[in-house]
Design a protein around this motif. Structure first.
Motif, PDB file in Angstrom:
ATOM      1  N   ASP A  77     -41.043  11.099 -41.550  1.00 55.09           N
ATOM      2  CA  ASP A  77     -41.101  11.960 -40.373  1.00 55.09           C
ATOM      3  C   ASP A  77     -39.826  11.837 -39.542  1.00 55.09           C
ATOM      4  OD1 ASP A  77     -43.628  12.655 -41.147  1.00 55.09           O
ATOM      5  OD2 ASP A  77     -44.630  11.976 -39.329  1.00 55.09           O
ATOM      6  N   LEU A  78     -39.428  10.606 -39.234  1.00 54.05           N
ATOM      7  CA  LEU A  78     -38.287  10.385 -38.342  1.00 54.05           C
ATOM      8  C   LEU A  78     -36.958  10.574 -39.069  1.00 54.05           C
ATOM      9  CD1 LEU A  78     -39.525   7.230 -36.390  1.00 54.05           C
ATOM     10  CD2 LEU A  78     -39.502   9.590 -35.590  1.00 54.05           C
ATOM     11  N   ASN A  79     -36.764   9.836 -40.144  1.00 54.48           N
ATOM     12  CA  ASN A  79     -35.472   9.861 -40.828  1.00 54.48           C
ATOM     13  C   ASN A  79     -35.237  11.167 -41.572  1.00 54.48           C
ATOM     14  OD1 ASN A  79     -34.432   6.977 -40.355  1.00 54.48           O
ATOM     15  ND2 ASN A  79     -36.532   6.659 -41.056  1.00 54.48           N
ATOM     16  N   GLY A  80     -36.306  11.773 -42.064  1.00 46.00           N
ATOM     17  CA  GLY A  80     -36.159  13.077 -42.694  1.00 46.00           C
ATOM     18  C   GLY A  80     -35.689  14.125 -41.700  1.00 46.00           C
ATOM     19  N   MET A  81     -36.242  14.075 -40.489  1.00 41.10           N
ATOM     20  CA  MET A  81     -35.814  15.018 -39.448  1.00 41.10           C
ATOM     21  C   MET A  81     -34.371  14.759 -39.031  1.00 41.10           C
ATOM     22  SD  MET A  81     -37.677  17.486 -38.377  1.00 41.10           S
ATOM     23  CE  MET A  81     -39.141  18.123 -37.592  1.00 41.10           C
ATOM     24  N   ALA A  82     -33.978  13.488 -38.917  1.00 40.18           N
ATOM     25  CA  ALA A  82     -32.603  13.172 -38.546  1.00 40.18           C
ATOM     26  C   ALA A  82     -31.631  13.646 -39.617  1.00 40.18           C
ATOM     27  CB  ALA A  82     -32.450  11.671 -38.317  1.00 40.18           C
ATOM     28  N   ALA A  83     -31.974  13.435 -40.893  1.00 42.71           N
ATOM     29  CA  ALA A  83     -31.116  13.902 -41.990  1.00 42.71           C
ATOM     30  C   ALA A  83     -31.032  15.417 -41.997  1.00 42.71           C
ATOM     31  CB  ALA A  83     -31.657  13.381 -43.317  1.00 42.71           C
ATOM     32  N   ARG A  84     -32.150  16.069 -41.746  1.00 41.03           N
ATOM     33  CA  ARG A  84     -32.145  17.537 -41.690  1.00 41.03           C
ATOM     34  C   ARG A  84     -31.264  18.028 -40.547  1.00 41.03           C
ATOM     35  NH1 ARG A  84     -35.359  21.397 -38.947  1.00 41.03           N
ATOM     36  NH2 ARG A  84     -35.525  23.396 -40.058  1.00 41.03           N
ATOM     37  N   ASP A  85     -31.312  17.348 -39.414  1.00 42.94           N
ATOM     38  CA  ASP A  85     -30.485  17.728 -38.268  1.00 42.94           C
ATOM     39  C   ASP A  85     -29.003  17.669 -38.627  1.00 42.94           C
ATOM     40  OD1 ASP A  85     -30.055  18.352 -35.446  1.00 42.94           O
ATOM     41  OD2 ASP A  85     -29.367  16.290 -35.262  1.00 42.94           O
ATOM     42  N   ALA A  86     -28.604  16.584 -39.304  1.00 44.56           N
ATOM     43  CA  ALA A  86     -27.205  16.475 -39.734  1.00 44.56           C
ATOM     44  C   ALA A  86     -26.848  17.566 -40.734  1.00 44.56           C
ATOM     45  CB  ALA A  86     -26.960  15.092 -40.338  1.00 44.56           C
ATOM     46  N   ALA A  87     -27.759  17.824 -41.669  1.00 48.11           N
ATOM     47  CA  ALA A  87     -27.489  18.852 -42.684  1.00 48.11           C
ATOM     48  C   ALA A  87     -27.398  20.239 -42.065  1.00 48.11           C
ATOM     49  CB  ALA A  87     -28.577  18.813 -43.754  1.00 48.11           C
ATOM     50  N   LEU A  88     -28.246  20.528 -41.074  1.00 44.72           N
ATOM     51  CA  LEU A  88     -28.191  21.836 -40.423  1.00 44.72           C
ATOM     52  C   LEU A  88     -26.879  22.030 -39.662  1.00 44.72           C
ATOM     53  CD1 LEU A  88     -31.855  22.175 -39.088  1.00 44.72           C
ATOM     54  CD2 LEU A  88     -30.792  23.494 -40.939  1.00 44.72           C
ATOM     55  N   THR A  89     -26.358  20.945 -39.088  1.00 45.25           N
ATOM     56  CA  THR A  89     -25.062  21.030 -38.415  1.00 45.25           C
ATOM     57  C   THR A  89     -23.975  21.445 -39.394  1.00 45.25           C
ATOM     58  OG1 THR A  89     -25.674  19.372 -36.762  1.00 45.25           O
ATOM     59  CG2 THR A  89     -23.323  19.718 -37.144  1.00 45.25           C
ATOM     60  N   LEU A  90     -23.937  20.803 -40.566  1.00 43.92           N
ATOM     61  CA  LEU A  90     -22.930  21.136 -41.566  1.00 43.92           C
ATOM     62  C   LEU A  90     -23.179  22.522 -42.172  1.00 43.92           C
ATOM     63  CD1 LEU A  90     -22.453  17.698 -43.319  1.00 43.92           C
ATOM     64  CD2 LEU A  90     -20.840  18.905 -41.843  1.00 43.92           C
ATOM     65  N   ARG A  91     -24.427  22.868 -42.330  1.00 45.87           N
ATOM     66  CA  ARG A  91     -24.754  24.196 -42.865  1.00 45.87           C
ATOM     67  C   ARG A  91     -24.201  25.283 -41.942  1.00 45.87           C
ATOM     68  NH1 ARG A  91     -28.849  28.207 -43.019  1.00 45.87           N
ATOM     69  NH2 ARG A  91     -29.509  28.739 -45.147  1.00 45.87           N
ATOM     70  N   ALA A  92     -24.388  25.071 -40.644  1.00 51.14           N
ATOM     71  CA  ALA A  92     -23.888  26.062 -39.692  1.00 51.14           C
ATOM     72  C   ALA A  92     -22.361  26.161 -39.745  1.00 51.14           C
ATOM     73  CB  ALA A  92     -24.350  25.703 -38.280  1.00 51.14           C
ATOM     74  N   ARG A  93     -21.685  25.024 -39.877  1.00 51.00           N
ATOM     75  CA  ARG A  93     -20.222  25.049 -39.978  1.00 51.00           C
ATOM     76  C   ARG A  93     -19.761  25.830 -41.213  1.00 51.00           C
ATOM     77  NH1 ARG A  93     -18.920  18.638 -39.020  1.00 51.00           N
ATOM     78  NH2 ARG A  93     -19.731  18.488 -36.885  1.00 51.00           N
ATOM     79  N   LEU A  94     -20.443  25.591 -42.315  1.00 45.36           N
ATOM     80  CA  LEU A  94     -20.054  26.265 -43.564  1.00 45.36           C
ATOM     81  C   LEU A  94     -20.307  27.772 -43.490  1.00 45.36           C
ATOM     82  CD1 LEU A  94     -21.436  23.612 -46.073  1.00 45.36           C
ATOM     83  CD2 LEU A  94     -19.015  24.092 -45.590  1.00 45.36           C
ATOM     84  N   LEU A  95     -21.416  28.160 -42.880  1.00 48.67           N
ATOM     85  CA  LEU A  95     -21.701  29.582 -42.755  1.00 48.67           C
ATOM     86  C   LEU A  95     -20.726  30.256 -41.805  1.00 48.67           C
ATOM     87  CD1 LEU A  95     -25.615  29.547 -42.665  1.00 48.67           C
ATOM     88  CD2 LEU A  95     -24.129  30.181 -44.578  1.00 48.67           C
ATOM     89  N   ASP A  96     -20.362  29.559 -40.733  1.00 46.22           N
ATOM     90  CA  ASP A  96     -19.368  30.121 -39.807  1.00 46.22           C
ATOM     91  C   ASP A  96     -18.032  30.332 -40.522  1.00 46.22           C
ATOM     92  OD1 ASP A  96     -21.184  30.131 -37.748  1.00 46.22           O
ATOM     93  OD2 ASP A  96     -20.481  28.257 -36.861  1.00 46.22           O
ATOM     94  N   LEU A  97     -17.635  29.337 -41.316  1.00 45.75           N
ATOM     95  CA  LEU A  97     -16.384  29.460 -42.073  1.00 45.75           C
ATOM     96  C   LEU A  97     -16.436  30.664 -43.008  1.00 45.75           C
ATOM     97  CD1 LEU A  97     -13.663  28.380 -43.329  1.00 45.75           C
ATOM     98  CD2 LEU A  97     -15.144  27.190 -44.970  1.00 45.75           C
ATOM     99  N   ALA A  98     -17.536  30.782 -43.778  1.00 42.84           N
ATOM    100  CA  ALA A  98     -17.644  31.860 -44.758  1.00 42.84           C
ATOM    101  C   ALA A  98     -17.637  33.224 -44.085  1.00 42.84           C
ATOM    102  CB  ALA A  98     -18.917  31.683 -45.588  1.00 42.84           C
TER     103      ALA A  98
END
Length: 803
Positions: free
Chosen positions: A545-566
């Motif tokens: 519950d906790l660490n999965g959400m934290a990992a998802r938060d980090a991944a969503l940050t990078l996902r947004a950066r990659l989509l902005d770049l594209a």
């Protein structure tokens, strides 16, 4: 570079989760390639540590004669409390756990001094040459007597934390249930009883161990088998009187923990670090099984009392439950353990007017600690005993009594003021009742018992409602660090620890799902305090519950950066871009994941990010005993069928059917494994795992020759496990999944209830036998004899019908 090729058909957004990916270390586990601390090659100047333990439960420490120890072959160093440069304290929450005893010995097995030698055998031989001079003092060895004498583990100014959980005026006014106009008041029936609940040894396959390395920059690196590396870091720093940034605690994997390595692994890390710092070398400290069982705490034994009144249908009107937790000599985590026992005293039932009281008894034994369920199993047992007792008093099937008392949408507020937001337990039990063919089997078992005077069978269906969150609010947080490398591979680090439960696998699945890349592209690195700081323990079923959400938060940050770049680089509408099956896709075009990462690197887009998560909505006021301590509840139910031999007390588990709620499962195979393992471990606690002490407070069960954990042969030949489908978590958990580490443990209460059912058949189900835990063959045989001699039922308050 962009490729104008047809876009692949999008995969479901949850493709990376909700399927049974294998455990990330499964092959390594079964082939022996998985590396644990004691498997690591020895350093050139490796020291091995052993500790001398107190032979007394309670004594004044007058002195130590250690000359022979120092002169023993291979000895490098001998360490006492006087050699500790910082705090001589490794208590998890409150003080009371010295690293090494100073003036007082508080339990048999307490560490008194340490020896560092060139090899483990030499260290252990040297320990035996010490003479401990001590004056025995009176010892507290009985939890009930301790409470009567006012001996508790919490400081005086914290006694208000024992505030009862109170709703109404339980057992004081039996007419509070309102009748319909013109109806006569329903009759009131009372049952009461006491129940002694034994402790449980964690018996992890990998014992407690730590290895500390003195670094050339005055830092210390600790390889620890701990569920809480940040606590190891903190306590080591305090013992050595050093700043936290100079200490690194690392955990790659544990060979089991079950709560036993949440707080008590820190002492080994601190002892190894102290020895390493003094001798400027690497020190390994591994406890042999006997010392491990003597030195470390267990599941809290409980002494309980319950008293309930019901109407003619067996529906609860008033409930009073008293819980006494045997905490051992120090607080450790006992405040939270007894709190959770009080919270879970209702299990899945609306208690009516209720009063639940918890006490934390101090005894001169090893300080008891976290264990799977964290007090929840002990808290649930009195009300389950009462359900069986009510059924026998009123001549009803225990399942019917249980179903009539379940929480409903009309009765959905717990005795601590939290309302249930999912009403799953009733439908779940109905489904399991049908799937397990409960009613037909009940008739068949009754007929079998009537025809067989010696062998008796029992059947029981019991529910579980378990609250998910740490009861200490500040622990409900987690962090993560995620990196994407230029070849497209992904590395994730988070604050959770892997003890075989599959946490790392689930976190990898979560990250893969965010980017919709193959699971094999994501890897986990060892948990380290210099990667993610200030982490919470992997406990309370909250790891995913906790660490999965934290990992998802980090991944969503990078996902947004990659989509902005594209969107900018390839002039695509931002809203049209998405990830699918290892590709970045939009209308009419796609780009492989690896090419996108290369493009991001060339454009100097940061490819690492941190993530953080804190659980919302939870709160609790200890002064009022009211609040919302749990984010959500997990539900389940089990049907167990047993068979006992009334001449020997032996029993066997014939069949088990389980239906368990995990929301939308992140990994069904791992979740099923946790359910099966938790159930079997619970059955062991309830039937075979008996801890014994002598009259001087010394533990006698110190290894597998005297302590019986379940074996493969103890599993039922018919073992049906199903996950409840179609009921995602009502709260915004990680992809609407639910925790699965602890709740299944309490499904095993059905085994104990089934044993009582078999015993009750001796009187044609008219009595409810007393059966303390663990229900060993000896206790079952004594229960048979007590039934035959027609023991007197417990007294009830004046004015109640005794049935």
């Amino acid at each position: 570079m962009r490729k104008l090729i047809p876009a692949p058909a999008p995969l479901p957004s949850d493709a990376a989760t909700r399927h049974s990916a294998p455990h990330d270390s499964a092959v390594a586990h079964v082939t022996g390639r998985a590396i644990y601390v004691d498997d690591l090659p020895a350093h050139a100047r490796m020291g091995y540590l052993a500790v001398g333990l107190s032979p007394h439960a309670h004594a004044r420490l007058d002195g130590l004669t250690l000359d022979a120890v120092r002169q023993s072959p291979g000895v490098i160093d001998v360490i006492t409390a006087a050699d500790i440069p910082g705090r001589n304290e490794v208590g998890a929450v409150y003080p009371g756990d010295p690293l090494l005893a100073e003036r007082e010995l508080r339990y048999a097995g307490q560490p008194v001094f340490a020896v560092v030698a060139t090899d483990l055998v030499s260290a252990r031989r040297a320990v035996d040459k010490a003479v401990i001079h001590a004056t025995p003092l009176p010892a507290s060895l009985d939890a009930v007597e301790a409470i009567a004498q006012g001996l508790t583990v919490l400081p005086v100014h914290h006694h208000e934390r024992a505030t009862p959980l109170d709703r109404g005026s339980a057992m004081k006014n039996n007419t509070q249930t309102r009748e319909a106009p013109g109806e006569a008041p329903a009759a009131s029936h009372c049952v009461s009883g006491t129940l002694s609940i034994g402790g449980q040894e964690h018996f992890y396959l990998e014992g407690q161990i730590a290895q500390a390395e003195a670094l050339d920059d005055d830092g210390i690196r600790i390889l620890t088998s701990s569920q809480h590396p940040s606590e190891v870091q903190k306590l080591v720093a305090e013992v050595l009187d050093r700043p936290l940034h100079s200490i690194v605690a690392e955990v790659r994997r544990m060979g089991g923990g079950f709560g036993g390595k949440e707080s008590q692994a820190a002492a080994l890390g601190a002892m190894a670090a102290l020895a390493a710092a003094r001798n400027h070398c690497t020190v390994r400290f591994r406890l042999p099984r006997r010392d491990d069982m003597l030195m470390t705490g267990k599941r809290h034994p409980f002494e309980t009392h319950y008293e309930v009144t019901t109407d003619d249908r067996g529906i609860l009107r008033d409930t009073t439950i008293s819980l006494i937790g045997n905490c051992g000599h120090s607080p450790d985590l006992s405040e939270g353990v007894v709190d959770r026992a009080m919270f879970h005293a209702d299990n899945a039932y609306y208690l009516g007017n209720a009063r639940v009281t918890g006490h934390r008894a101090m005894t001169h034994t090893a300080s008891n600690t976290a264990f799977r369920g964290f007090g929840g199993p002990q808290g649930m047992m009195p009300i389950e005993a009462a359900m069986d007792d009510i059924a026998r008093r009123l001549g009803l099937d225990p399942l019917d009594v249980r179903k009539r008392n379940l929480y409903t949408d009309q009765k959905d507020e717990t005795h601590y003021g939290q309302r249930l937001d999912q009403h799953l337990i009733g439908p779940l039990i109905d489904q399991l009742e049908k799937q397990s063919d409960y009613r037909h089997r009940r008739q068949a078992i009754t007929a079998f018992n009537q025809e067989n005077p010696i062998i008796k069978r029992g059947l029981a269906l019991t529910p579980v409602k378990f609250g998910i969150s740490f009861t200490a609010q500040h622990l409900n947080q987690a962090g993560a660090l995620l990196a994407i490398y230029t070849d497209g591979s992904v590395l994730i680090n988070h604050g959770g620890t892997e003890m075989g439960q599959g946490l790392h696998t689930k976190v990898c699945q979560i990250v893969a799902r965010v980017f919709d890349i193959p699971l094999g592209r994501v890897r986990i690195s060892a948990t380290r305090t210099d990667k993610v700081p200030n982490t919470s323990p992997t406990a309370a079923s909250s790891g995913a519950d906790l660490n999965g959400m934290a990992a998802r938060d980090a991944a969503l940050t990078l996902r947004a950066r990659l989509l902005d770049l594209a969107a900018e680089q390839y002039r695509q509408p931002r809203d049209s871009l998405t990830f699918s099956d290892g590709q970045l896709i939009a209308d009419g075009w796609s780009m492989p994941w690896e090419e996108l990462i290369q493009a991001a690197y060339l454009k100097r887009v940061p490819l690492s990010a941190t993530g953080f998560y804190s659980t919302p909505t939870i709160h609790y006021d200890k002064t009022t005993g009211k609040g919302h301590p749990f984010f959500y509840y997990a539900y389940g139910a089990a049907v167990s069928e047993v068979e006992i031999d009334t001449l020997t007390g032996e029993h066997r588990l014939r069949r088990v059917d389980i239906l368990h709620d995990v929301g939308d499962s992140l990994n069904p195979a791992i979740d099923r494994g946790q359910i099966e393992g938790g159930f079997i471990q619970g059955a062991g606690w309830l039937t075979t795992e008996e801890l014994k002490w002598d009259d001087k407070g010394t533990l006698l069960t110190t290894g597998p020759a005297t302590y019986k954990i379940p074996a493969y042969s103890d599993a039922p030949p018919v073992f049906n496990v199903a996950l409840l489908e179609g009921h995602p978590c009502s709260q915004a958990t990680i992809y609407r999944s639910k925790a699965v580490g602890e709740p299944p443990f309490m499904l095993a209460l059905s085994v104990w209830s089934a044993l009582r059912d078999a015993l009750s058949s001796l009187t044609n189900y008219t009595t409810s036998p007393a059966l303390d835990v663990p229900a060993t063959p000896e206790r079952i045989l004594l229960a048979v004899e007590a039934i035959k001699s027609a023991s007197t039922p417990a007294a009830c308050p004046e004015g109640a019908d005794h049935g």
